[in-house]
Motif scaffolding. Structure first.
Motif, mmCIF file in Angstrom:
data_model
loop_
_atom_site.group_PDB
_atom_site.id
_atom_site.type_symbol
_atom_site.label_atom_id
_atom_site.label_comp_id
_atom_site.label_asym_id
_atom_site.label_seq_id
_atom_site.Cartn_x
_atom_site.Cartn_y
_atom_site.Cartn_z
ATOM 1 N N VAL A 295 0.751 -1.098 -0.059
ATOM 2 C CA VAL A 295 0.113 -0.048 -0.063
ATOM 3 C C VAL A 295 0.802 1.247 0.164
ATOM 4 N N PHE A 296 1.888 1.281 0.975
ATOM 5 C CA PHE A 296 2.672 2.596 0.849
ATOM 6 C C PHE A 296 3.658 2.881 -0.479
ATOM 7 N N PHE A 297 4.099 1.923 -1.104
ATOM 8 C CA PHE A 297 4.818 2.196 -2.410
ATOM 9 C C PHE A 297 3.761 2.058 -3.370
ATOM 10 N N GLY A 298 2.531 1.525 -3.123
ATOM 11 C CA GLY A 298 1.301 1.636 -4.106
ATOM 12 C C GLY A 298 0.852 3.096 -4.447
ATOM 13 N N ILE A 299 0.824 3.791 -3.128
ATOM 14 C CA ILE A 299 0.262 5.041 -3.009
ATOM 15 C C ILE A 299 1.309 5.930 -3.929
ATOM 16 N N VAL A 300 2.630 5.755 -3.381
ATOM 17 C CA VAL A 300 3.482 6.559 -4.154
ATOM 18 C C VAL A 300 3.367 6.721 -5.661
ATOM 19 N N LEU A 301 3.400 5.149 -6.264
ATOM 20 C CA LEU A 301 3.377 5.105 -7.448
ATOM 21 C C LEU A 301 1.976 5.374 -8.251
ATOM 22 N N GLY A 302 1.045 5.033 -7.165
ATOM 23 C CA GLY A 302 -0.270 5.534 -7.802
ATOM 24 C C GLY A 302 -0.637 6.909 -7.973
ATOM 25 N N ILE A 303 -0.061 7.891 -7.001
ATOM 26 C CA ILE A 303 -0.067 9.263 -7.154
ATOM 27 C C ILE A 303 0.509 9.476 -8.398
ATOM 28 N N LEU A 304 1.767 9.272 -8.767
ATOM 29 C CA LEU A 304 2.559 9.561 -9.946
ATOM 30 C C LEU A 304 1.686 9.038 -11.209
ATOM 31 N N LEU A 305 1.197 7.894 -11.197
ATOM 32 C CA LEU A 305 0.382 7.540 -12.322
ATOM 33 C C LEU A 305 -1.039 8.315 -12.405
ATOM 34 N N ALA A 306 -1.724 8.721 -11.420
ATOM 35 C CA ALA A 306 -2.632 9.302 -11.541
ATOM 36 C C ALA A 306 -2.455 10.963 -12.117
ATOM 37 N N ILE A 324 -1.907 1.127 -16.181
ATOM 38 C CA ILE A 324 -2.959 0.816 -15.450
ATOM 39 C C ILE A 324 -4.102 -0.279 -16.068
ATOM 40 N N GLU A 325 -4.354 -0.247 -17.116
ATOM 41 C CA GLU A 325 -5.380 -1.265 -18.044
ATOM 42 C C GLU A 325 -4.585 -2.678 -18.115
ATOM 43 N N ALA A 326 -3.263 -2.479 -18.182
ATOM 44 C CA ALA A 326 -2.406 -3.729 -18.338
ATOM 45 C C ALA A 326 -2.322 -4.446 -16.844
ATOM 46 N N VAL A 327 -2.149 -3.818 -15.880
ATOM 47 C CA VAL A 327 -2.312 -4.366 -14.616
ATOM 48 C C VAL A 327 -3.475 -4.870 -14.263
ATOM 49 N N ARG A 328 -4.651 -4.312 -14.382
ATOM 50 C CA ARG A 328 -5.823 -4.477 -13.965
ATOM 51 C C ARG A 328 -6.338 -5.663 -14.666
ATOM 52 N N GLY A 329 -5.771 -5.952 -16.016
ATOM 53 C CA GLY A 329 -6.058 -6.934 -16.785
ATOM 54 C C GLY A 329 -5.598 -8.236 -16.627
ATOM 55 N N VAL A 330 -4.571 -8.370 -15.787
ATOM 56 C CA VAL A 330 -3.890 -9.572 -15.486
ATOM 57 C C VAL A 330 -3.926 -10.123 -14.266
ATOM 58 N N ASN A 363 0.952 -3.930 -8.510
ATOM 59 C CA ASN A 363 -0.283 -4.177 -8.684
ATOM 60 C C ASN A 363 -1.460 -3.398 -8.008
ATOM 61 N N SER A 364 -1.254 -3.209 -6.662
ATOM 62 C CA SER A 364 -1.781 -1.840 -6.039
ATOM 63 C C SER A 364 -1.847 -0.649 -6.670
ATOM 64 N N ALA A 365 -0.640 -0.229 -7.283
ATOM 65 C CA ALA A 365 -0.323 1.050 -7.821
ATOM 66 C C ALA A 365 -1.693 1.423 -8.929
ATOM 67 N N ALA A 366 -1.812 0.413 -9.575
ATOM 68 C CA ALA A 366 -2.853 0.541 -10.775
ATOM 69 C C ALA A 366 -4.414 1.014 -10.124
ATOM 70 N N TYR A 367 -4.808 0.469 -8.998
ATOM 71 C CA TYR A 367 -5.899 0.543 -8.483
ATOM 72 C C TYR A 367 -5.926 1.883 -7.773
ATOM 73 N N ALA A 369 -4.103 4.144 -8.236
ATOM 74 C CA ALA A 369 -3.936 5.343 -9.133
ATOM 75 C C ALA A 369 -5.403 5.952 -9.780
ATOM 76 N N GLU A 370 -6.189 5.097 -10.107
ATOM 77 C CA GLU A 370 -7.636 5.361 -10.354
ATOM 78 C C GLU A 370 -8.365 5.840 -9.056
ATOM 79 N N ILE A 371 -8.077 5.357 -7.891
ATOM 80 C CA ILE A 371 -8.763 5.900 -6.655
ATOM 81 C C ILE A 371 -8.654 7.400 -6.648
ATOM 82 N N ILE A 372 -7.130 7.711 -6.758
ATOM 83 C CA ILE A 372 -6.658 8.996 -6.631
ATOM 84 C C ILE A 372 -6.980 9.839 -7.699
ATOM 85 N N ARG A 373 -7.163 9.470 -8.776
ATOM 86 C CA ARG A 373 -7.577 10.197 -10.002
ATOM 87 C C ARG A 373 -8.756 10.936 -9.733
#
Length: 487
Positions: A295-306, A324-330, A363-367, A369-373
Protein backbone atom coordinates in the motif's frame (compact mmCIF):
# COMPACT_ATOMS: atom_id res chain seq x y z
CA UNK A 1 66.16 -35.24 -44.86
CA UNK A 2 62.73 -36.04 -46.20
CA UNK A 3 62.39 -38.91 -43.67
CA UNK A 4 63.14 -36.50 -40.78
CA UNK A 5 60.51 -34.03 -42.03
CA UNK A 6 57.98 -36.86 -42.31
CA UNK A 7 58.75 -38.01 -38.75
CA UNK A 8 58.43 -34.46 -37.36
CA UNK A 9 55.10 -33.93 -39.12
CA UNK A 10 53.84 -37.27 -37.81
CA UNK A 11 54.89 -36.31 -34.26
CA UNK A 12 53.16 -32.91 -34.52
CA UNK A 13 49.95 -34.52 -35.78
CA UNK A 14 50.06 -37.07 -32.96
CA UNK A 15 50.45 -34.31 -30.38
CA UNK A 16 47.57 -32.36 -31.91
CA UNK A 17 45.35 -35.43 -31.75
CA UNK A 18 46.28 -35.94 -28.09
CA UNK A 19 45.54 -32.28 -27.31
CA UNK A 20 42.21 -32.62 -29.10
CA UNK A 21 41.36 -35.61 -26.97
CA UNK A 22 42.41 -33.95 -23.71
CA UNK A 23 40.81 -30.55 -24.34
CA UNK A 24 37.20 -31.77 -24.35
CA UNK A 25 37.90 -33.75 -21.18
CA UNK A 26 39.22 -30.62 -19.49
CA UNK A 27 36.30 -28.53 -20.73
CA UNK A 28 33.88 -31.14 -19.41
CA UNK A 29 35.08 -30.72 -15.82
CA UNK A 30 32.34 -28.18 -15.16
CA UNK A 31 29.16 -26.62 -16.55
CA UNK A 32 27.38 -23.26 -16.01
CA UNK A 33 25.28 -24.48 -13.07
CA UNK A 34 28.15 -26.25 -11.32
CA UNK A 35 30.40 -23.21 -11.82
CA UNK A 36 27.75 -21.00 -10.24
CA UNK A 37 27.45 -23.36 -7.25
CA UNK A 38 31.21 -23.52 -6.73
CA UNK A 39 31.61 -19.76 -7.10
CA UNK A 40 28.82 -18.91 -4.64
CA UNK A 41 29.75 -21.66 -2.21
CA UNK A 42 26.12 -22.70 -1.81
CA UNK A 43 23.67 -25.14 -3.37
CA UNK A 44 20.15 -23.70 -3.70
CA UNK A 45 17.63 -26.55 -3.68
CA UNK A 46 13.94 -26.04 -4.47
CA UNK A 47 11.29 -28.12 -2.74
CA UNK A 48 7.61 -28.15 -1.73
CA UNK A 49 7.61 -29.02 1.96
CA UNK A 50 4.11 -30.48 2.27
CA UNK A 51 4.97 -34.08 1.46
CA UNK A 52 5.82 -35.92 4.67
CA UNK A 53 8.04 -37.81 5.16
CA UNK A 54 9.79 -36.70 1.93
CA UNK A 55 9.92 -33.04 3.02
CA UNK A 56 7.88 -31.24 5.66
CA UNK A 57 8.06 -28.58 8.36
CA UNK A 58 8.57 -29.33 12.04
CA UNK A 59 9.76 -27.55 15.15
CA UNK A 60 13.31 -28.45 16.20
CA UNK A 61 14.62 -26.81 19.41
CA UNK A 62 11.86 -24.24 19.20
CA UNK A 63 12.66 -23.26 15.59
CA UNK A 64 10.83 -24.00 12.35
CA UNK A 65 12.83 -26.34 10.14
CA UNK A 66 12.25 -28.16 6.86
CA UNK A 67 13.12 -31.82 7.35
CA UNK A 68 12.52 -35.16 5.64
CA UNK A 69 14.59 -37.78 3.86
CA UNK A 70 14.63 -35.70 0.66
CA UNK A 71 16.28 -32.91 2.67
CA UNK A 72 18.83 -35.42 3.94
CA UNK A 73 19.55 -36.36 0.31
CA UNK A 74 20.04 -32.67 -0.53
CA UNK A 75 22.33 -32.26 2.50
CA UNK A 76 24.46 -35.18 1.37
CA UNK A 77 24.78 -33.78 -2.17
CA UNK A 78 25.81 -30.36 -0.82
CA UNK A 79 28.29 -31.98 1.56
CA UNK A 80 29.93 -34.03 -1.21
CA UNK A 81 30.10 -30.94 -3.46
CA UNK A 82 31.76 -29.04 -0.61
CA UNK A 83 29.15 -26.24 -0.44
CA UNK A 84 26.45 -24.98 1.92
CA UNK A 85 22.84 -26.12 1.44
CA UNK A 86 20.13 -23.45 1.02
CA UNK A 87 16.49 -24.60 0.82
CA UNK A 88 14.09 -22.53 -1.29
CA UNK A 89 10.46 -23.50 -0.77
CA UNK A 90 7.65 -22.91 -3.26
CA UNK A 91 4.59 -24.66 -4.67
CA UNK A 92 5.26 -27.94 -6.46
CA UNK A 93 4.02 -26.69 -9.85
CA UNK A 94 6.53 -23.80 -9.75
CA UNK A 95 9.61 -26.00 -9.21
CA UNK A 96 10.38 -26.85 -12.84
CA UNK A 97 10.13 -23.19 -13.79
CA UNK A 98 12.48 -22.30 -10.96
CA UNK A 99 15.18 -24.74 -12.08
CA UNK A 100 14.81 -23.70 -15.74
CA UNK A 101 15.24 -19.98 -14.97
CA UNK A 102 18.11 -20.57 -12.52
CA UNK A 103 16.11 -19.50 -9.46
CA UNK A 104 17.28 -22.76 -7.87
CA UNK A 105 20.24 -24.99 -8.76
CA UNK A 106 18.30 -28.21 -8.44
CA UNK A 107 15.00 -29.63 -7.20
CA UNK A 108 14.72 -32.37 -4.60
CA UNK A 109 11.01 -32.91 -4.02
CA UNK A 110 10.13 -36.53 -4.78
CA UNK A 111 9.77 -35.59 -8.45
CA UNK A 112 9.55 -38.35 -11.05
CA UNK A 113 10.95 -38.15 -14.57
CA UNK A 114 8.41 -38.18 -17.39
CA UNK A 115 8.97 -37.66 -21.15
CA UNK A 116 7.33 -34.21 -20.89
CA UNK A 117 9.44 -33.13 -17.93
CA UNK A 118 12.64 -34.44 -19.50
CA UNK A 119 12.12 -32.03 -22.40
CA UNK A 120 12.38 -29.16 -19.91
CA UNK A 121 15.02 -30.37 -17.43
CA UNK A 122 17.57 -33.11 -16.68
CA UNK A 123 16.91 -35.86 -14.15
CA UNK A 124 19.27 -37.96 -12.09
CA UNK A 125 18.98 -41.69 -11.73
CA UNK A 126 16.07 -42.57 -9.37
CA UNK A 127 17.18 -42.69 -5.74
CA UNK A 128 13.89 -43.90 -4.22
CA UNK A 129 11.03 -45.93 -5.71
CA UNK A 130 7.60 -45.57 -4.13
CA UNK A 131 4.41 -46.94 -5.66
CA UNK A 132 1.29 -44.78 -5.93
CA UNK A 133 -1.80 -45.73 -3.96
CA UNK A 134 -5.29 -44.36 -3.36
CA UNK A 135 -5.80 -43.14 0.19
CA UNK A 136 -9.42 -42.97 1.28
CA UNK A 137 -11.50 -42.84 4.43
CA UNK A 138 -11.53 -46.14 6.30
CA UNK A 139 -15.34 -46.33 6.13
CA UNK A 140 -15.14 -46.21 2.30
CA UNK A 141 -12.16 -48.54 1.78
CA UNK A 142 -14.32 -51.50 0.73
CA UNK A 143 -15.93 -49.38 -2.01
CA UNK A 144 -12.62 -49.04 -3.91
CA UNK A 145 -11.40 -52.58 -4.54
CA UNK A 146 -10.72 -52.58 -8.30
CA UNK A 147 -10.20 -50.35 -11.33
CA UNK A 148 -13.92 -50.23 -12.14
CA UNK A 149 -14.59 -48.83 -8.65
CA UNK A 150 -11.92 -46.17 -9.21
CA UNK A 151 -13.52 -45.14 -12.51
CA UNK A 152 -16.74 -44.35 -10.63
CA UNK A 153 -14.89 -42.38 -7.94
CA UNK A 154 -13.64 -38.79 -7.81
CA UNK A 155 -9.90 -38.72 -7.13
CA UNK A 156 -7.74 -35.82 -5.99
CA UNK A 157 -4.00 -35.36 -6.58
CA UNK A 158 -1.29 -32.72 -6.37
CA UNK A 159 -1.10 -30.44 -9.40
CA UNK A 160 1.68 -31.26 -11.91
CA UNK A 161 2.65 -34.43 -10.02
CA UNK A 162 3.08 -37.98 -11.27
CA UNK A 163 0.17 -38.87 -8.99
CA UNK A 164 -2.04 -36.52 -10.99
CA UNK A 165 -0.99 -38.38 -14.17
CA UNK A 166 -1.86 -41.71 -12.54
CA UNK A 167 -5.28 -40.43 -11.47
CA UNK A 168 -5.98 -39.12 -14.99
CA UNK A 169 -5.24 -42.57 -16.43
CA UNK A 170 -8.25 -43.81 -14.48
CA UNK A 171 -10.61 -41.02 -15.64
CA UNK A 172 -9.28 -37.57 -16.44
CA UNK A 173 -12.74 -35.98 -16.15
CA UNK A 174 -13.09 -36.92 -12.47
CA UNK A 175 -9.70 -35.75 -11.23
CA UNK A 176 -9.50 -32.80 -8.82
CA UNK A 177 -6.03 -31.23 -9.14
CA UNK A 178 -4.86 -29.16 -6.17
CA UNK A 179 -1.63 -27.31 -5.39
CA UNK A 180 -0.93 -29.11 -2.10
CA UNK A 181 -1.50 -32.61 -0.78
CA UNK A 182 -2.94 -31.03 2.38
CA UNK A 183 -5.74 -29.47 0.31
CA UNK A 184 -6.52 -32.83 -1.27
CA UNK A 185 -6.68 -34.53 2.14
CA UNK A 186 -8.96 -31.76 3.42
CA UNK A 187 -11.36 -32.44 0.54
CA UNK A 188 -11.19 -36.15 1.36
CA UNK A 189 -12.09 -35.61 5.02
CA UNK A 190 -14.98 -33.33 4.01
CA UNK A 191 -16.35 -35.90 1.57
CA UNK A 192 -15.67 -33.74 -1.52
CA UNK A 193 -13.58 -36.52 -3.14
CA UNK A 194 -13.55 -40.29 -2.72
CA UNK A 195 -9.78 -40.76 -2.64
CA UNK A 196 -6.38 -39.06 -2.89
CA UNK A 197 -3.58 -40.46 -5.04
CA UNK A 198 -0.32 -40.27 -3.06
CA UNK A 199 2.92 -42.26 -2.75
CA UNK A 200 2.67 -45.25 -0.43
CA UNK A 201 5.12 -43.66 2.03
CA UNK A 202 3.00 -40.51 2.32
CA UNK A 203 -0.14 -42.59 2.81
CA UNK A 204 1.60 -44.47 5.65
CA UNK A 205 2.37 -41.11 7.27
CA UNK A 206 -1.30 -40.13 7.34
CA UNK A 207 -2.36 -43.58 8.51
CA UNK A 208 0.12 -43.33 11.37
CA UNK A 209 -1.40 -40.02 12.48
CA UNK A 210 -5.10 -40.77 12.14
CA UNK A 211 -7.31 -43.86 12.23
CA UNK A 212 -9.84 -42.32 9.84
CA UNK A 213 -7.71 -43.09 6.75
CA UNK A 214 -7.02 -46.33 4.87
CA UNK A 215 -5.35 -47.43 1.63
CA UNK A 216 -7.78 -48.75 -0.98
CA UNK A 217 -7.21 -52.23 -2.38
CA UNK A 218 -7.62 -51.00 -5.96
CA UNK A 219 -4.41 -50.84 -7.99
CA UNK A 220 -3.69 -47.79 -10.13
CA UNK A 221 -2.76 -48.28 -13.82
CA UNK A 222 0.67 -47.40 -15.15
CA UNK A 223 4.22 -48.08 -14.03
CA UNK A 224 5.82 -46.99 -10.78
CA UNK A 225 8.78 -44.68 -11.31
CA UNK A 226 11.30 -43.45 -8.80
CA UNK A 227 12.07 -40.01 -7.38
CA UNK A 228 14.97 -38.14 -9.01
CA UNK A 229 16.99 -34.97 -8.50
CA UNK A 230 16.07 -32.34 -11.12
CA UNK A 231 18.62 -30.02 -12.75
CA UNK A 232 18.81 -27.63 -15.70
CA UNK A 233 19.40 -29.04 -19.17
CA UNK A 234 22.91 -27.57 -19.36
CA UNK A 235 24.00 -29.06 -16.01
CA UNK A 236 25.59 -32.15 -17.60
CA UNK A 237 28.64 -32.36 -15.32
CA UNK A 238 26.55 -31.66 -12.22
CA UNK A 239 24.16 -34.41 -13.29
CA UNK A 240 27.06 -36.86 -13.52
CA UNK A 241 28.38 -35.85 -10.10
CA UNK A 242 24.91 -36.14 -8.54
CA UNK A 243 24.42 -39.63 -10.00
CA UNK A 244 27.77 -40.67 -8.54
CA UNK A 245 26.86 -39.26 -5.10
CA UNK A 246 23.46 -40.97 -5.13
CA UNK A 247 24.97 -44.32 -6.07
CA UNK A 248 27.79 -44.25 -3.51
CA UNK A 249 26.37 -42.29 -0.58
CA UNK A 250 22.54 -42.23 -0.72
CA UNK A 251 20.82 -45.29 -2.17
CA UNK A 252 20.45 -48.20 0.23
CA UNK A 253 21.28 -48.08 3.95
CA UNK A 254 21.79 -44.27 4.21
CA UNK A 255 18.38 -43.51 2.67
CA UNK A 256 16.67 -46.15 4.84
CA UNK A 257 18.20 -44.50 7.93
CA UNK A 258 17.10 -41.00 6.86
CA UNK A 259 13.58 -42.24 6.17
CA UNK A 260 13.35 -43.73 9.67
CA UNK A 261 14.62 -40.46 11.18
CA UNK A 262 12.05 -38.45 9.21
CA UNK A 263 9.26 -40.76 10.37
CA UNK A 264 10.40 -40.38 13.99
CA UNK A 265 10.35 -36.57 13.70
CA UNK A 266 6.95 -36.71 12.08
CA UNK A 267 5.48 -38.83 14.88
CA UNK A 268 6.92 -36.69 17.69
CA UNK A 269 3.97 -35.71 19.88
CA UNK A 270 3.47 -32.16 21.20
CA UNK A 271 0.58 -29.86 22.02
CA UNK A 272 -0.84 -28.44 18.78
CA UNK A 273 -0.79 -24.80 19.88
CA UNK A 274 2.55 -25.08 21.65
CA UNK A 275 4.15 -26.54 18.54
CA UNK A 276 2.52 -24.47 15.80
CA UNK A 277 1.63 -21.04 17.21
CA UNK A 278 5.01 -19.59 16.02
CA UNK A 279 3.99 -20.41 12.43
CA UNK A 280 0.83 -18.32 12.72
CA UNK A 281 2.72 -15.45 14.39
CA UNK A 282 5.35 -15.45 11.66
CA UNK A 283 2.71 -15.66 8.92
CA UNK A 284 0.75 -12.75 10.41
CA UNK A 285 3.85 -10.54 10.62
CA UNK A 286 4.79 -11.30 7.00
CA UNK A 287 1.20 -10.70 5.83
CA UNK A 288 1.04 -7.29 7.50
CA UNK A 289 4.53 -6.46 6.21
CA UNK A 290 3.55 -7.26 2.62
CA UNK A 291 0.38 -5.18 2.96
CA UNK A 292 2.25 -2.16 4.36
CA UNK A 293 4.87 -2.31 1.59
CA UNK A 294 2.22 -2.89 -1.06
CA UNK A 295 0.00 0.00 0.00
CA UNK A 296 2.78 2.50 0.87
CA UNK A 297 4.71 2.14 -2.38
CA UNK A 298 1.44 1.58 -4.21
CA UNK A 299 0.24 5.01 -3.04
CA UNK A 300 3.54 6.65 -4.06
CA UNK A 301 3.47 5.11 -7.53
CA UNK A 302 -0.31 5.50 -7.73
CA UNK A 303 -0.12 9.27 -7.18
CA UNK A 304 2.50 9.52 -9.92
CA UNK A 305 0.38 7.44 -12.32
CA UNK A 306 -2.76 9.45 -11.50
CA UNK A 307 -0.96 12.74 -12.22
CA UNK A 308 0.43 11.29 -15.45
CA UNK A 309 -3.04 10.18 -16.53
CA UNK A 310 -4.41 13.69 -15.85
CA UNK A 311 -1.44 15.31 -17.58
CA UNK A 312 -1.79 17.22 -20.83
CA UNK A 313 1.47 15.62 -22.04
CA UNK A 314 0.17 12.80 -24.22
CA UNK A 315 3.11 10.32 -23.91
CA UNK A 316 2.80 10.45 -20.10
CA UNK A 317 -0.95 10.05 -20.31
CA UNK A 318 -0.67 7.11 -22.72
CA UNK A 319 1.91 5.35 -20.53
CA UNK A 320 -0.25 5.71 -17.41
CA UNK A 321 -3.36 4.45 -19.18
CA UNK A 322 -1.48 1.49 -20.68
CA UNK A 323 0.06 0.54 -17.31
CA UNK A 324 -3.20 0.76 -15.39
CA UNK A 325 -5.19 -1.23 -17.93
CA UNK A 326 -2.48 -3.88 -18.33
CA UNK A 327 -2.07 -4.46 -14.59
CA UNK A 328 -5.79 -4.50 -13.87
CA UNK A 329 -6.34 -6.89 -16.77
CA UNK A 330 -3.85 -9.55 -15.61
CA UNK A 331 -4.39 -11.74 -12.49
CA UNK A 332 -2.09 -11.00 -9.55
CA UNK A 333 -0.90 -14.63 -9.55
CA UNK A 334 0.50 -14.21 -13.07
CA UNK A 335 2.16 -10.94 -12.08
CA UNK A 336 3.84 -12.64 -9.10
CA UNK A 337 5.32 -15.32 -11.36
CA UNK A 338 6.42 -12.72 -13.92
CA UNK A 339 8.30 -10.71 -11.28
CA UNK A 340 9.76 -13.78 -9.56
CA UNK A 341 11.03 -15.55 -12.67
CA UNK A 342 11.43 -12.47 -14.87
CA UNK A 343 13.92 -10.81 -12.53
CA UNK A 344 16.04 -13.96 -12.65
CA UNK A 345 15.97 -13.99 -16.46
CA UNK A 346 17.40 -10.46 -16.59
CA UNK A 347 20.11 -11.36 -14.07
CA UNK A 348 18.57 -10.10 -10.81
CA UNK A 349 18.48 -12.69 -8.03
CA UNK A 350 15.53 -11.36 -6.03
CA UNK A 351 14.31 -13.20 -2.91
CA UNK A 352 10.79 -14.63 -2.88
CA UNK A 353 9.65 -12.09 -0.26
CA UNK A 354 11.06 -9.16 -2.24
CA UNK A 355 9.55 -10.48 -5.49
CA UNK A 356 6.18 -10.84 -3.76
CA UNK A 357 6.40 -7.32 -2.30
CA UNK A 358 7.32 -5.82 -5.70
CA UNK A 359 4.44 -7.60 -7.41
CA UNK A 360 2.05 -6.44 -4.67
CA UNK A 361 2.89 -2.75 -4.88
CA UNK A 362 3.05 -2.71 -8.70
CA UNK A 363 -0.42 -4.27 -8.71
CA UNK A 364 -1.77 -2.03 -5.97
CA UNK A 365 -0.46 1.11 -7.71
CA UNK A 366 -2.81 0.59 -10.67
CA UNK A 367 -5.88 0.51 -8.44
CA UNK A 368 -4.67 3.31 -6.18
CA UNK A 369 -4.01 5.47 -9.26
CA UNK A 370 -7.67 5.24 -10.28
CA UNK A 371 -8.81 5.96 -6.70
CA UNK A 372 -6.59 9.07 -6.51
CA UNK A 373 -7.58 10.24 -10.01
CA UNK A 374 -11.26 10.10 -9.09
CA UNK A 375 -10.49 11.94 -5.83
CA UNK A 376 -8.62 14.71 -7.65
CA UNK A 377 -11.38 15.13 -10.20
CA UNK A 378 -13.95 15.29 -7.36
CA UNK A 379 -12.32 18.47 -5.96
CA UNK A 380 -14.37 21.45 -7.28
CA UNK A 381 -12.70 23.47 -10.03
CA UNK A 382 -13.27 26.60 -7.94
CA UNK A 383 -10.62 25.42 -5.50
CA UNK A 384 -8.03 25.32 -8.27
CA UNK A 385 -9.10 28.68 -9.64
CA UNK A 386 -8.92 30.27 -6.19
CA UNK A 387 -5.42 28.95 -5.60
CA UNK A 388 -4.19 30.15 -8.98
CA UNK A 389 -5.69 33.60 -8.38
CA UNK A 390 -3.68 33.82 -5.16
CA UNK A 391 -0.47 33.29 -7.12
CA UNK A 392 0.01 29.54 -6.61
CA UNK A 393 1.79 27.70 -9.41
CA UNK A 394 0.18 24.64 -10.98
CA UNK A 395 2.41 22.31 -8.93
CA UNK A 396 1.78 24.24 -5.72
CA UNK A 397 -1.95 24.15 -6.32
CA UNK A 398 -1.88 20.39 -6.74
CA UNK A 399 0.39 19.86 -3.72
CA UNK A 400 -1.17 22.22 -1.18
CA UNK A 401 -4.76 22.55 -2.31
CA UNK A 402 -6.01 19.68 -4.45
CA UNK A 403 -4.20 16.57 -3.14
CA UNK A 404 -4.99 17.15 0.58
CA UNK A 405 -8.71 17.45 -0.21
CA UNK A 406 -8.60 14.50 -2.61
CA UNK A 407 -6.90 12.20 -0.08
CA UNK A 408 -9.48 13.13 2.55
CA UNK A 409 -12.24 12.14 0.12
CA UNK A 410 -10.64 8.87 -0.94
CA UNK A 411 -9.53 7.72 2.53
CA UNK A 412 -12.32 5.08 2.78
CA UNK A 413 -11.33 3.68 -0.63
CA UNK A 414 -7.66 3.57 0.35
CA UNK A 415 -8.64 1.75 3.54
CA UNK A 416 -10.51 -0.81 1.48
CA UNK A 417 -7.43 -1.23 -0.72
CA UNK A 418 -5.33 -1.95 2.39
CA UNK A 419 -7.82 -4.61 3.50
CA UNK A 420 -7.85 -6.08 -0.02
CA UNK A 421 -4.04 -6.23 -0.16
CA UNK A 422 -3.96 -8.10 3.17
CA UNK A 423 -6.22 -10.79 1.73
CA UNK A 424 -4.63 -10.86 -1.73
CA UNK A 425 -1.22 -11.37 -0.12
CA UNK A 426 -2.11 -15.06 0.09
CA UNK A 427 -1.34 -15.32 -3.64
CA UNK A 428 2.41 -14.90 -3.07
CA UNK A 429 2.49 -18.19 -1.13
CA UNK A 430 3.02 -19.94 -4.50
CA UNK A 431 6.63 -18.70 -4.62
CA UNK A 432 7.36 -19.63 -1.00
CA UNK A 433 6.70 -16.33 0.80
CA UNK A 434 5.91 -17.26 4.40
CA UNK A 435 2.75 -15.20 4.81
CA UNK A 436 -0.31 -16.43 6.72
CA UNK A 437 -1.83 -18.67 4.05
CA UNK A 438 1.54 -20.27 3.36
CA UNK A 439 2.14 -20.94 7.06
CA UNK A 440 -1.36 -22.40 7.34
CA UNK A 441 -0.48 -24.92 4.63
CA UNK A 442 2.76 -25.67 6.46
CA UNK A 443 0.86 -26.47 9.67
CA UNK A 444 -1.65 -28.58 7.74
CA UNK A 445 1.17 -30.66 6.27
CA UNK A 446 3.15 -31.00 9.49
CA UNK A 447 0.22 -31.69 11.83
CA UNK A 448 -1.93 -33.81 9.47
CA UNK A 449 -4.87 -31.72 10.69
CA UNK A 450 -6.32 -30.16 7.54
CA UNK A 451 -9.24 -28.20 9.06
CA UNK A 452 -8.13 -26.65 12.39
CA UNK A 453 -5.34 -24.49 10.84
CA UNK A 454 -7.88 -23.04 8.38
CA UNK A 455 -10.16 -21.92 11.22
CA UNK A 456 -7.25 -20.27 13.05
CA UNK A 457 -6.08 -18.56 9.87
CA UNK A 458 -9.58 -17.29 9.09
CA UNK A 459 -9.86 -15.85 12.61
CA UNK A 460 -6.54 -14.02 12.24
CA UNK A 461 -7.54 -12.56 8.85
CA UNK A 462 -10.83 -11.38 10.33
CA UNK A 463 -9.09 -9.72 13.29
CA UNK A 464 -6.66 -7.94 10.96
CA UNK A 465 -9.25 -6.68 8.50
CA UNK A 466 -11.87 -5.78 11.13
CA UNK A 467 -9.28 -3.97 13.26
CA UNK A 468 -8.04 -1.91 10.31
CA UNK A 469 -11.60 -1.04 9.28
CA UNK A 470 -12.39 0.19 12.82
CA UNK A 471 -9.21 2.28 12.98
CA UNK A 472 -9.94 3.91 9.64
CA UNK A 473 -13.51 4.57 10.75
CA UNK A 474 -12.28 6.41 13.84
CA UNK A 475 -9.80 8.42 11.76
CA UNK A 476 -12.54 9.47 9.34
CA UNK A 477 -14.75 10.67 12.22
CA UNK A 478 -11.91 12.78 13.64
CA UNK A 479 -11.33 14.37 10.26
CA UNK A 480 -15.03 15.16 9.96
CA UNK A 481 -15.03 16.71 13.44
CA UNK A 482 -12.04 18.92 12.51
CA UNK A 483 -13.89 20.07 9.38
CA UNK A 484 -16.95 21.06 11.47
CA UNK A 485 -14.72 23.08 13.85
CA UNK A 486 -13.25 24.98 10.89
CA UNK A 487 -16.79 25.79 9.72
Amino acid sequence: MQKWVTKIMAAVMTMMMLIGMVAPASAAQTDPVLSKIEKSGKLVVGTSADYAPYEFHTTVNGKDKIVGFDISVANEIAKRLGVKLVIQEMSFDALLGAVKTGKVDMVVAGMTATPEREQEASFSEPYFVDKNVVMTLKKNANKLTNLNDLKKATLAAQLSSIQEDAAKQVDAKKVVSLKKVNDAVTQLTQGKVDGVVVPDTTADSYLGESTQFAVAKATLPGETNGSSVVMAKNATVLQSKVNNILEKHVIGAPLDKWRDEATALMNHKESFFEKYYPYFVKGTINTVGLAVIGVFFGIVLGILLALMKLSSVKPLKWFAVAYIEAVRGVPLLIQVFIVYFGTQVIGLNVSSFMAGAIAMFLNSAAYVAEIIRSGIQAVPDGQTEAARSLGFTKMQTMRYMVLPQAIKNILPALGNEFVTVIKEGSVVSVIGVGELTFQTSVVQGASFKPFIPLIISAAIYFILTFGISRLLGRFEKKMQQSDRKLI
